[in-house]
Motif scaffolding. Structure first.
Motif, PDB file in Angstrom:
ATOM      1  N   LEU A   1     -10.043  50.508  34.284  1.00 49.95           N
ATOM      2  CA  LEU A   1     -11.355  50.782  33.695  1.00 49.95           C
ATOM      3  C   LEU A   1     -11.467  50.211  32.289  1.00 49.95           C
ATOM      4  O   LEU A   1     -12.496  49.642  31.918  1.00 49.95           O
ATOM      5  N   TYR A   2     -10.413  50.366  31.487  1.00 45.35           N
ATOM      6  CA  TYR A   2     -10.400  49.791  30.140  1.00 45.35           C
ATOM      7  C   TYR A   2     -10.526  48.277  30.216  1.00 45.35           C
ATOM      8  O   TYR A   2     -11.290  47.668  29.471  1.00 45.35           O
ATOM      9  N   SER A   3      -9.788  47.675  31.119  1.00 47.31           N
ATOM     10  CA  SER A   3      -9.812  46.226  31.266  1.00 47.31           C
ATOM     11  C   SER A   3     -11.162  45.730  31.768  1.00 47.31           C
ATOM     12  O   SER A   3     -11.588  44.632  31.427  1.00 47.31           O
TER      13      SER A   3
ATOM     14  N   PHE B   1      -1.637  52.321  24.134  1.00 47.53           N
ATOM     15  CA  PHE B   1      -1.424  53.529  23.349  1.00 47.53           C
ATOM     16  C   PHE B   1      -2.635  54.459  23.467  1.00 47.53           C
ATOM     17  O   PHE B   1      -2.493  55.675  23.507  1.00 47.53           O
ATOM     18  N   PHE B   2      -3.830  53.875  23.558  1.00 44.50           N
ATOM     19  CA  PHE B   2      -5.034  54.668  23.781  1.00 44.50           C
ATOM     20  C   PHE B   2      -4.984  55.356  25.144  1.00 44.50           C
ATOM     21  O   PHE B   2      -5.227  56.555  25.250  1.00 44.50           O
ATOM     22  N   ILE B   3      -4.646  54.603  26.184  1.00 43.82           N
ATOM     23  CA  ILE B   3      -4.563  55.158  27.535  1.00 43.82           C
ATOM     24  C   ILE B   3      -3.462  56.225  27.600  1.00 43.82           C
ATOM     25  O   ILE B   3      -3.653  57.308  28.148  1.00 43.82           O
ATOM     26  N   GLY B   4      -2.297  55.915  27.038  1.00 43.01           N
ATOM     27  CA  GLY B   4      -1.203  56.883  27.030  1.00 43.01           C
ATOM     28  C   GLY B   4      -1.572  58.145  26.278  1.00 43.01           C
ATOM     29  O   GLY B   4      -1.226  59.252  26.690  1.00 43.01           O
ATOM     30  N   HIS B   5      -2.304  57.989  25.166  1.00 40.22           N
ATOM     31  CA  HIS B   5      -2.690  59.157  24.392  1.00 40.22           C
ATOM     32  C   HIS B   5      -3.713  60.004  25.136  1.00 40.22           C
ATOM     33  O   HIS B   5      -3.661  61.238  25.076  1.00 40.22           O
TER      34      HIS B   5
ATOM     35  N   TYR C   1     -14.289  47.370  31.359  1.00 42.05           N
ATOM     36  CA  TYR C   1     -15.444  47.676  30.527  1.00 42.05           C
ATOM     37  C   TYR C   1     -15.258  47.416  29.033  1.00 42.05           C
ATOM     38  O   TYR C   1     -16.242  47.248  28.315  1.00 42.05           O
ATOM     39  N   ILE C   2     -14.052  47.409  28.528  1.00 41.76           N
ATOM     40  CA  ILE C   2     -13.861  47.266  27.082  1.00 41.76           C
ATOM     41  C   ILE C   2     -13.293  45.900  26.730  1.00 41.76           C
ATOM     42  O   ILE C   2     -13.876  45.158  25.937  1.00 41.76           O
ATOM     43  N   ARG C   3     -12.149  45.555  27.288  1.00 43.04           N
ATOM     44  CA  ARG C   3     -11.504  44.276  26.942  1.00 43.04           C
ATOM     45  C   ARG C   3     -10.638  43.848  28.109  1.00 43.04           C
ATOM     46  O   ARG C   3      -9.841  44.635  28.606  1.00 43.04           O
ATOM     47  N   ASN C   4     -10.784  42.605  28.561  1.00 45.16           N
ATOM     48  CA  ASN C   4      -9.965  42.098  29.655  1.00 45.16           C
ATOM     49  C   ASN C   4      -8.516  42.004  29.184  1.00 45.16           C
ATOM     50  O   ASN C   4      -8.213  41.315  28.211  1.00 45.16           O
ATOM     51  N   LEU C   5      -7.637  42.701  29.892  1.00 41.88           N
ATOM     52  CA  LEU C   5      -6.234  42.772  29.476  1.00 41.88           C
ATOM     53  C   LEU C   5      -5.352  41.739  30.169  1.00 41.88           C
ATOM     54  O   LEU C   5      -4.209  41.567  29.784  1.00 41.88           O
ATOM     55  N   GLY C   6      -5.842  41.073  31.191  1.00 40.17           N
ATOM     56  CA  GLY C   6      -5.025  40.091  31.896  1.00 40.17           C
ATOM     57  C   GLY C   6      -4.020  40.774  32.800  1.00 40.17           C
ATOM     58  O   GLY C   6      -4.382  41.475  33.731  1.00 40.17           O
TER      59      GLY C   6
END
Length: 144
Positions: free
Chosen positions: A45-47, A115-119, A49-54
């Motif tokens: 979801l982060y990848s 770190f955001f996801i882990g937190h 909607y926010i930033r493509n993480l590859g």
């Protein structure tokens, strides 16, 4: 997880090491699989909607490292045999190393994602569950 190189071998070693220790902290293996699935879905979801993480494997590895270090903050660790520190500072060391690797092109949305996801996962498990009595990210069979 990317191309076959020393980073891949190191990442696989760390995933096996921290995953084993994290799995031992759960009651059942299926709870741990739900935990990994939840972290993976949040990374996707982060990848999206926010930033493509590859490649998401490395980010999952760093998220697991973050969660493990938050669960075991007093375990002593070593970095290249030079520095000893408590595991609670592992995430700060990883952020600092990623900044040193590329200080001019450092993208906080990319580097801070695991770190955001882990937190988020750690917060719902450790804080939210104690305050409100349930964890919305917990496995559905644990809701009842």
């Amino acid at each position: 997880m990317g191309h076959f190189d020393i980073n891949l071998v190191l990442s696989l070693y760390l995933i096996v090491q921290y995953s084993r220790q994290l799995e031992e902290s759960f009651n059942r293996t299926r709870d741990y699989l739900w935990f990994i699935t939840t972290c993976s879905i949040l990374l996707i979801l982060y990848s999206t909607y926010i930033r493509n993480l590859g490649f998401l494997g490395n980010f999952l590895n760093e998220a697991l490292n973050y969660i493990w270090s938050r669960q075991n903050p007093d375990v002593m660790m070593g970095f290249l045999g030079l520095i000893e520190f408590k595991a609670g500072y592992l995430s700060f060391l990883l952020i600092f190393m990623s900044f040193l690797r590329n200080p001019s092109g450092w993208d906080y949305k990319l580097e801070l994602a695991p770190f955001f996801i882990g937190h988020v996962v750690f917060y719902f498990d450790a804080v939210w569950a104690k305050v409100f009595g349930f964890n919305p990210l917990a496995a559905p069979w644990n809701w009842l």
